[in-house]
Design an enzyme around this catalytic site. Structure first.
Site, PDB file in Angstrom:
ATOM      1  N   PRO A   2      15.231  42.880  44.479  1.00  0.00           N
ATOM      2  CA  PRO A   2      14.037  42.435  43.649  1.00  0.00           C
ATOM      3  C   PRO A   2      14.642  41.479  42.324  1.00  0.00           C
ATOM      4  CG  PRO A   2      13.909  44.649  43.662  1.00  0.00           C
ATOM      5  CD  PRO A   2      15.396  44.254  44.148  1.00  0.00           C
ATOM      6  N   GLU A   3      14.155  40.092  42.174  1.00  0.00           N
ATOM      7  CA  GLU A   3      14.363  39.129  40.991  1.00  0.00           C
ATOM      8  C   GLU A   3      13.274  39.172  40.078  1.00  0.00           C
ATOM      9  OE1 GLU A   3      16.073  35.463  42.806  1.00  0.00           O
ATOM     10  OE2 GLU A   3      16.995  36.593  44.410  1.00  0.00           O
ATOM     11  N   LYS A  51      15.272  41.413  34.931  1.00  0.00           N
ATOM     12  CA  LYS A  51      14.945  42.280  36.007  1.00  0.00           C
ATOM     13  C   LYS A  51      14.873  43.915  35.726  1.00  0.00           C
ATOM     14  CE  LYS A  51      18.187  39.598  38.787  1.00  0.00           C
ATOM     15  NZ  LYS A  51      19.584  39.597  39.792  1.00  0.00           N
ATOM     16  N   ARG A 251      29.245  36.416  45.594  1.00  0.00           N
ATOM     17  CA  ARG A 251      27.900  36.513  46.182  1.00  0.00           C
ATOM     18  C   ARG A 251      27.843  35.440  47.441  1.00  0.00           C
ATOM     19  NH1 ARG A 251      24.816  38.745  41.800  1.00  0.00           N
ATOM     20  NH2 ARG A 251      23.127  38.662  43.041  1.00  0.00           N
TER      21      ARG A 251
END
Ligand SMILES: [Zn+2]
Length: 294
Positions: A2-3, A51, A251
């Site tokens: 989730p961002e 977040k 990433r």
């Protein structure tokens, strides 16, 4: 993961269900909070911060949660937790006279004094979804280490809060910038444009549901994220994945080797398969025009 937009929506869901209501019960399933008693206390508000979620409760208390990879908050219309919420991954149950909030697979759960929230969110940079977003400070934070890749700089929540891999990779595609370029190479003007685009996309996703490409259908809501192995809607070349940053904290980002001007230094060009969803066919030009108006 989730961002910022997903956390914003979760906060709104919780706020609408709980604000102004008294908690009839609470079950916090982390050992150090097992004896916390929130019964009888009213919820003041639930707000997002990057977040992170801050659930402010009467008596100078804030229940702080972070969704991490798979976490989510659901709200059920019920007066007590139904047995189906007894999943072993549930970390928090909060209930009022007619609503139950279920925090499942939460990556973090703390109870802190509201007056001491800085202990859990004080490290965060300016929040992209804050109406008073401090753009100058966010850009100064990013410029602090010009040797970092632009991807790492955008993802570092201490620089600015709310961006994950989707809201990093999509602006990079839209501006034709390689994810592995350094902040110095990208240059201050392009960095500012990237931040502005990320913010615009996040705001749009809060209003319209998750989308960075002007559509909200599953699998069709992004340009490059989740599109590996599929043709780029702008040029037709195949979207690829590449690791960015130094191990073990690298990433993986999607990119278009044509629109973003070349293969990643670590990319041998071998075929990469789609992640397993088909996409309906849209005429590219028409599609772009629709997005430009969004
Ligand atoms: Zn392309």
């Amino acid at each position: 993961m989730p961002e910022g937009d997903a956390v914003w929506r979760a906060a709104r869901r919780l706020h609408e269900a709980l604000a102004g209501e008294r908690l009839v019960g609470a079950d916090l399933r982390v050992p150090r909070l097992a004896t916390a008693d929130l019964r009888g206390r009213g919820t003041l508000e639930v707000v997002p911060r990057g977040k992170h979620l801050l659930h402010r409760i009467e008596g100078d208390l804030t229940l702080h949660s972070h969704l991490r990879m798979e976490g989510r908050w659901r709200v059920l219309r019920a007066s007590r937790p139904p047995s189906s919420t007894g999943r072993h991954t549930v970390r928090a149950l909060l209930w009022t006279a007619d609503r139950v909030a279920v925090g499942d697979q939460l990556g973090m759960l703390d109870l802190v004094r509201t007056s001491e929230e800085h202990r859990v969110v004080g490290h965060l940079g300016p929040d992209l979804l804050d109406p008073a977003f401090d753009r100058d400070l966010a850009l100064a934070n990013i410029r602090r280490d010009p040797r970092l890749t632009i991807t790492e700089a955008l993802l570092d929540q201490r620089n600015l809060a709310g961006i994950g891999t989707i809201f990093a990779s999509e602006p990079l595609f839209l501006h034709g910038i390689q994810p592995w370029r350094t902040v110095r190479d990208v240059g201050p003007e392009a960095v500012a444009e990237l931040v502005d685009t990320a913010r615009r996309l996040l705001v749009l996703s809060c209003r319209a549901g998750r989308t960075t490409a002007g559509r909200t259908e599953m699998g069709d809501d992004t340009w490059v994220h989740g599109q590996v192995g599929l043709p780029c809607r702008r040029c037709g070349n195949t979207i690829r994945l590449a690791p960015v940053g130094a191990p073990p904290r690298e990433r993986v980002l999607s990119y278009c080797p044509t629109c973003q001007r070349g293969l990643a230094p670590t990319d041998d060009g071998a075929r990469q398969s789609p992640l397993g969803h088909a996409r309906p066919d849209y005429s590219g030009g028409d599609y772009s025009r629709r997005w430009d108006r969004a």
